[in-house]
Design an enzyme around this catalytic site. Sequence first.
Site, PDB file in Angstrom:
ATOM      1  N   ARG A 147     -10.912  -0.261 -10.188  1.00 60.22           N
ATOM      2  CA  ARG A 147      -9.977   0.224  -9.354  1.00 60.22           C
ATOM      3  C   ARG A 147      -9.064   1.165  -9.566  1.00 60.22           C
ATOM      4  O   ARG A 147      -8.402   1.900  -8.809  1.00 60.22           O
ATOM      5  CB  ARG A 147      -9.310  -1.108  -8.776  1.00 60.22           C
ATOM      6  N   ASP A 160       2.279  -7.632   4.469  1.00 62.52           N
ATOM      7  CA  ASP A 160       1.508  -7.520   3.519  1.00 62.52           C
ATOM      8  C   ASP A 160       2.122  -6.542   2.405  1.00 62.52           C
ATOM      9  O   ASP A 160       3.059  -5.895   2.765  1.00 62.52           O
ATOM     10  CB  ASP A 160       0.062  -7.058   3.604  1.00 62.52           C
TER      11      ASP A 160
HETATM   12  C1  LIG Z   1      -7.412 -12.056   0.245  1.00 64.44           C
HETATM   13  S1  LIG Z   1      -6.245 -11.540   1.249  1.00 64.44           S
HETATM   14  C2  LIG Z   1      -5.930 -12.850   2.524  1.00 64.44           C
HETATM   15  C3  LIG Z   1      -5.838 -12.271   4.135  1.00 64.44           C
HETATM   16  C4  LIG Z   1      -5.728 -13.452   4.910  1.00 64.44           C
HETATM   17  N1  LIG Z   1      -4.595 -14.160   4.771  1.00 64.44           N
HETATM   18  C5  LIG Z   1      -6.951 -14.271   5.052  1.00 64.44           C
HETATM   19  O1  LIG Z   1      -6.667 -15.484   4.436  1.00 64.44           O
HETATM   20  O2  LIG Z   1      -8.172 -13.995   5.509  1.00 64.44           O
HETATM   21  C6  LIG Z   1      -4.937 -11.623   0.221  1.00 64.44           C
HETATM   22  C7  LIG Z   1      -3.821 -10.579   0.851  1.00 64.44           C
HETATM   23  O3  LIG Z   1      -2.353 -10.864   0.051  1.00 64.44           O
HETATM   24  C8  LIG Z   1      -1.957  -9.706  -0.207  1.00 64.44           C
HETATM   25  N2  LIG Z   1      -0.797  -9.872  -1.443  1.00 64.44           N
HETATM   26  C9  LIG Z   1      -1.202  -9.971  -2.605  1.00 64.44           C
HETATM   27  N3  LIG Z   1      -0.057 -10.093  -3.267  1.00 64.44           N
HETATM   28  C10 LIG Z   1       0.991 -10.063  -2.201  1.00 64.44           C
HETATM   29  C11 LIG Z   1       2.209  -9.783  -2.595  1.00 64.44           C
HETATM   30  N4  LIG Z   1       3.255  -9.881  -3.482  1.00 64.44           N
HETATM   31  N5  LIG Z   1       3.288  -9.741  -1.380  1.00 64.44           N
HETATM   32  C12 LIG Z   1       2.320  -9.743   0.003  1.00 64.44           C
HETATM   33  N6  LIG Z   1       1.263  -9.547  -0.253  1.00 64.44           N
HETATM   34  C13 LIG Z   1       0.594  -9.864  -1.115  1.00 64.44           C
HETATM   35  C14 LIG Z   1      -2.917  -8.793  -0.693  1.00 64.44           C
HETATM   36  O4  LIG Z   1      -2.492  -7.379  -0.281  1.00 64.44           O
HETATM   37  C15 LIG Z   1      -4.138  -8.959   0.417  1.00 64.44           C
HETATM   38  O5  LIG Z   1      -4.013  -8.318   1.584  1.00 64.44           O
END
Ligand SMILES: C[S@@+](CC[C@H](N)C(=O)[O-])C[C@H]1O[C@@H](n2cnc3c(N)ncnc32)[C@H](O)[C@@H]1O
Length: 292
Positions: A48, A161
């Site tokens: 990545r 996000d």
């Molecule tokens: C796997 S996705 C889940 C999306 C959605 N909630 C779902 O269940 O389909 C996880 C998301 O969490 C976000 N994320 C990770 N660390 C974060 C943080 N410290 N603050 C805000 N968002 C975060 C990532 O960028 C990603 O878009």
Amino acid sequence: MTKVNSSENINFKLPEMSDGQFQLFSELIYSLCGINLLPKKKMMLVSRLYRRLRALNIIDFNDYYNFLLTSDGRRDEIINMIDAVSTNKTQFFREPEHFAYLTAKVLPEFIERGYANKNKTLNVWSAGCSTGEEPYSIAISLSEFCQKNKLECGFKITGTDISTRVLETASRAVYREDVLTPVPKELLKKYFHKSDGMDKDEYTIVPELKKHVSIRRVNLMDSDFKLGALMDIIFCRNVIIYFDKQTQINLFHKFYSTLNRAGFLFIGNSESLHNISNEFTFLAPTVYKKEE
Ligand SMILES: C[S@@+](CC[C@H](N)C(=O)[O-])C[C@H]1O[C@@H](n2cnc3c(N)ncnc32)[C@H](O)[C@@H]1O
């Protein structure tokens, strides 16, 4: 900093990352966004970050790490690095039992509490909303519930996000046809417009639904989420799996303070509050409530 010129890019090889370098990057990423990278994730991190090295024409991870610590790096590149390392898998109506529970149990309770009133706003937060499928699925569920029950409801969904890349897609609210497979046909017809531009297989969320959803950047590690109001419902699904236990403990304590009394919390199906928080009342697997 060691750079390559563009003609050399063609022969760009995947650079080595030593265990020491992996440790430095994982500590930096953990301090910035709470994502806890275990050593088995080293190859994933290499591939990545390699995209960022290529974009910047930097040939090794030491130089990239040092660049991240400069004022230019902190200003311009940290966000790109977080974009590159975050995992954003999502889907419309993912974990559909949550939407069924929302409609069958949670929304009727809010109606009883006097929310069927367009002057009273139901505030819902999709924390870690990725490319927007989750907040728009919530918006569709709320809109359908209000229409079916002939209620005038005011509701606002805030999708947040850490990754600016996914937030651009969420704000644009345009989705390819294949992404929309989980959306039932009648809802697709009602809440999406087929694009009349070049990309005929793209659909845009209709403005009447989109106006209920606002998208912004929030880092869940921040001490103040600055949401402007207490929330009635929080969805934070498939996000905490990337955090270690202490980060999860701190986060759920902050969620508790961010919820109104008797507010609801949904977490992902593979997640649990066991040994993480005892402030919430358990309602059903992955569904919790703040005390009345
Ligand atoms: C796997 S996705 C889940 C999306 C959605 N909630 C779902 O269940 O389909 C996880 C998301 O969490 C976000 N994320 C990770 N660390 C974060 C943080 N410290 N603050 C805000 N968002 C975060 C990532 O960028 C990603 O878009």
